[in-house]
Motif scaffolding. Structure first.
Motif, PDB file in Angstrom:
ATOM      1  N   LEU A 135       1.434 -24.084 -22.040  1.00  0.00           N
ATOM      2  CA  LEU A 135       1.410 -22.647 -21.754  1.00  0.00           C
ATOM      3  C   LEU A 135       2.005 -22.454 -20.367  1.00  0.00           C
ATOM      4  CD1 LEU A 135      -2.265 -21.930 -22.908  1.00  0.00           C
ATOM      5  CD2 LEU A 135      -0.180 -21.785 -24.289  1.00  0.00           C
ATOM      6  N   ARG A 136       3.133 -21.754 -20.294  1.00  0.00           N
ATOM      7  CA  ARG A 136       3.844 -21.634 -19.019  1.00  0.00           C
ATOM      8  C   ARG A 136       4.242 -20.184 -18.741  1.00  0.00           C
ATOM      9  NH1 ARG A 136       7.506 -25.944 -21.049  1.00  0.00           N
ATOM     10  NH2 ARG A 136       7.194 -27.889 -19.919  1.00  0.00           N
ATOM     11  N   ASN A 137       4.102 -19.787 -17.487  1.00  0.00           N
ATOM     12  CA  ASN A 137       4.629 -18.500 -17.018  1.00  0.00           C
ATOM     13  C   ASN A 137       4.151 -17.328 -17.872  1.00  0.00           C
ATOM     14  OD1 ASN A 137       6.142 -19.855 -14.986  1.00  0.00           O
ATOM     15  ND2 ASN A 137       7.689 -20.350 -16.527  1.00  0.00           N
ATOM     16  N   LEU A 138       2.882 -17.369 -18.228  1.00  0.00           N
ATOM     17  CA  LEU A 138       2.281 -16.256 -18.954  1.00  0.00           C
ATOM     18  C   LEU A 138       1.577 -15.346 -17.957  1.00  0.00           C
ATOM     19  CD1 LEU A 138       0.689 -18.263 -21.911  1.00  0.00           C
ATOM     20  CD2 LEU A 138       2.936 -17.139 -21.852  1.00  0.00           C
ATOM     21  N   ASP A 139       1.694 -14.032 -18.167  1.00  0.00           N
ATOM     22  CA  ASP A 139       1.008 -13.034 -17.349  1.00  0.00           C
ATOM     23  C   ASP A 139      -0.076 -12.432 -18.235  1.00  0.00           C
ATOM     24  OD1 ASP A 139       0.153 -11.031 -15.700  1.00  0.00           O
ATOM     25  OD2 ASP A 139       2.032  -9.904 -15.719  1.00  0.00           O
ATOM     26  N   ILE A 140      -1.315 -12.895 -18.036  1.00  0.00           N
ATOM     27  CA  ILE A 140      -2.431 -12.511 -18.904  1.00  0.00           C
ATOM     28  C   ILE A 140      -3.381 -11.639 -18.102  1.00  0.00           C
ATOM     29  CG2 ILE A 140      -4.331 -13.370 -20.321  1.00  0.00           C
ATOM     30  CD1 ILE A 140      -2.733 -16.058 -20.470  1.00  0.00           C
ATOM     31  N   HIS A 141      -3.616 -10.420 -18.591  1.00  0.00           N
ATOM     32  CA  HIS A 141      -4.470  -9.516 -17.819  1.00  0.00           C
ATOM     33  C   HIS A 141      -5.157  -8.520 -18.747  1.00  0.00           C
ATOM     34  CE1 HIS A 141      -1.518  -6.105 -17.943  1.00  0.00           C
ATOM     35  NE2 HIS A 141      -0.636  -7.090 -17.995  1.00  0.00           N
ATOM     36  N   ASN A 142      -6.192  -7.870 -18.200  1.00  0.00           N
ATOM     37  CA  ASN A 142      -6.936  -6.833 -18.936  1.00  0.00           C
ATOM     38  C   ASN A 142      -7.418  -7.337 -20.293  1.00  0.00           C
ATOM     39  OD1 ASN A 142      -4.794  -5.168 -17.100  1.00  0.00           O
ATOM     40  ND2 ASN A 142      -6.802  -4.181 -17.223  1.00  0.00           N
ATOM     41  N   VAL A 143      -8.270  -8.368 -20.218  1.00  0.00           N
ATOM     42  CA  VAL A 143      -8.979  -8.849 -21.404  1.00  0.00           C
ATOM     43  C   VAL A 143     -10.429  -8.381 -21.265  1.00  0.00           C
ATOM     44  CG1 VAL A 143      -9.775 -10.861 -22.705  1.00  0.00           C
ATOM     45  CG2 VAL A 143      -7.467 -10.842 -21.692  1.00  0.00           C
ATOM     46  N   LYS A 144     -10.864  -7.559 -22.209  1.00  0.00           N
ATOM     47  CA  LYS A 144     -12.217  -6.984 -22.156  1.00  0.00           C
ATOM     48  C   LYS A 144     -13.170  -7.890 -22.931  1.00  0.00           C
ATOM     49  CE  LYS A 144     -15.120  -3.490 -21.274  1.00  0.00           C
ATOM     50  NZ  LYS A 144     -15.476  -3.102 -19.896  1.00  0.00           N
ATOM     51  N   GLY A 145     -13.776  -8.821 -22.200  1.00  0.00           N
ATOM     52  CA  GLY A 145     -14.704  -9.757 -22.815  1.00  0.00           C
ATOM     53  C   GLY A 145     -16.145  -9.326 -22.607  1.00  0.00           C
ATOM     54  N   ILE A 146     -16.994 -10.316 -22.377  1.00  0.00           N
ATOM     55  CA  ILE A 146     -18.424 -10.082 -22.205  1.00  0.00           C
ATOM     56  C   ILE A 146     -18.814 -10.649 -20.843  1.00  0.00           C
ATOM     57  CG2 ILE A 146     -20.731 -10.580 -23.093  1.00  0.00           C
ATOM     58  CD1 ILE A 146     -19.270 -11.163 -25.842  1.00  0.00           C
ATOM     59  N   VAL A 147     -19.354  -9.812 -19.965  1.00  0.00           N
ATOM     60  CA  VAL A 147     -19.791 -10.274 -18.652  1.00  0.00           C
ATOM     61  C   VAL A 147     -21.182 -10.880 -18.786  1.00  0.00           C
ATOM     62  CG1 VAL A 147     -20.390  -9.585 -16.312  1.00  0.00           C
ATOM     63  CG2 VAL A 147     -18.383  -8.591 -17.429  1.00  0.00           C
ATOM     64  N   GLY A 148     -21.346 -12.091 -18.246  1.00  0.00           N
ATOM     65  CA  GLY A 148     -22.663 -12.715 -18.291  1.00  0.00           C
ATOM     66  C   GLY A 148     -22.583 -14.214 -18.163  1.00  0.00           C
ATOM     67  N   GLN A 149     -23.723 -14.876 -18.287  1.00  0.00           N
ATOM     68  CA  GLN A 149     -23.817 -16.327 -18.112  1.00  0.00           C
ATOM     69  C   GLN A 149     -24.039 -17.066 -19.429  1.00  0.00           C
ATOM     70  OE1 GLN A 149     -23.153 -17.818 -15.208  1.00  0.00           O
ATOM     71  NE2 GLN A 149     -22.729 -15.768 -14.414  1.00  0.00           N
ATOM     72  N   THR A 150     -24.090 -16.346 -20.538  1.00  0.00           N
ATOM     73  CA  THR A 150     -24.303 -17.013 -21.827  1.00  0.00           C
ATOM     74  C   THR A 150     -23.037 -17.749 -22.246  1.00  0.00           C
ATOM     75  OG1 THR A 150     -23.515 -15.118 -23.088  1.00  0.00           O
ATOM     76  CG2 THR A 150     -25.866 -15.163 -22.547  1.00  0.00           C
TER      77      THR A 150
END
Length: 193
Positions: A135-150
């Motif tokens: 995986l090279r030179n990818l611009d990955i942003h604004n991923v709406k995941g789950i905030v937490g420690q699980t």
């Protein structure tokens, strides 16, 4: 020759009825790409500046001498793939596939509410040894995941590399390269293995 074909995808000027093998006869959609099983040595090139919404989930694997490559053509602006909130997998998803090189894309997976999301997910299940995922030179942003420690939260990320199941066949990775990628505005994790 066979199995070393370059496929062009143009969001605005392409047509899925085309051969896809020249810029003038480009395919248009992710659906067309996802419905294709690619062969060793093939290239999948998205037109610079183009925008696609949905999941990129191409089929097939390369081999040790001939990886399958995903990149851009026709300019310097990275092609943008908008996951649009796809859950359970990722905007760009490989599963039980090897010898892939993915570069020069902009990837998002945004949504209004948290969910099980990633930008890129490379997964394997009872596969054995997965070789050569770059995986090279990818611009990955604004991923709406789950905030937490699980564990579920920690698996929402910009990039995930994972073994989903190895109960029947021990499954591991050999030769994973992540280089020159920019990961920002991610919930919850930048990168996990």
């Amino acid at each position: 020759g066979p199995g070393q074909t370059t496929h062009y995808i143009d969001a605005s000027g392409g047509n899925d009825a085309n051969t896809g093998t020249t810029p003038a006869a480009a395919w248009q959609s992710l659906i067309k790409v996802n419905g294709t099983t690619f062969s060793p040595g093939d290239s999948i090139l998205f037109k610079s500046g183009g925008v696609w919404t949905g999941q990129l989930k191409p089929g097939g694997s390369g081999d040790a001498m001939h990886p399958i490559t995903i990149s851009q053509y026709g300019g310097t602006t990275k092609p943008l793939i908008i996951g649009g909130g796809v859950t359970g997998e990722a905007t760009v998803y490989l599963n039980n596939q090897q010898y892939w090189e993915i570069s020069n894309l902009e990837i998002t997976n945004d949504a209004a509410i948290p969910g099980d999301r990633r930008g890129v997910l490379v997964a394997a299940s009872n596969f054995g040894l997965v070789h050569h995922v770059y995986l090279r030179n990818l611009d990955i942003h604004n991923v709406k995941g789950i905030v937490g420690q699980t564990d579920d939260a920690k698996r929402t990320a910009g990039i995930g590399i994972e073994v989903t199941d190895d109960a029947s066949t021990p499954t591991r990775y050999d030769d994973v390269l992540i280089e020159g990628c920019t990961i920002s505005s991610i919930e919850n994790t930048g990168l996990y293995t």
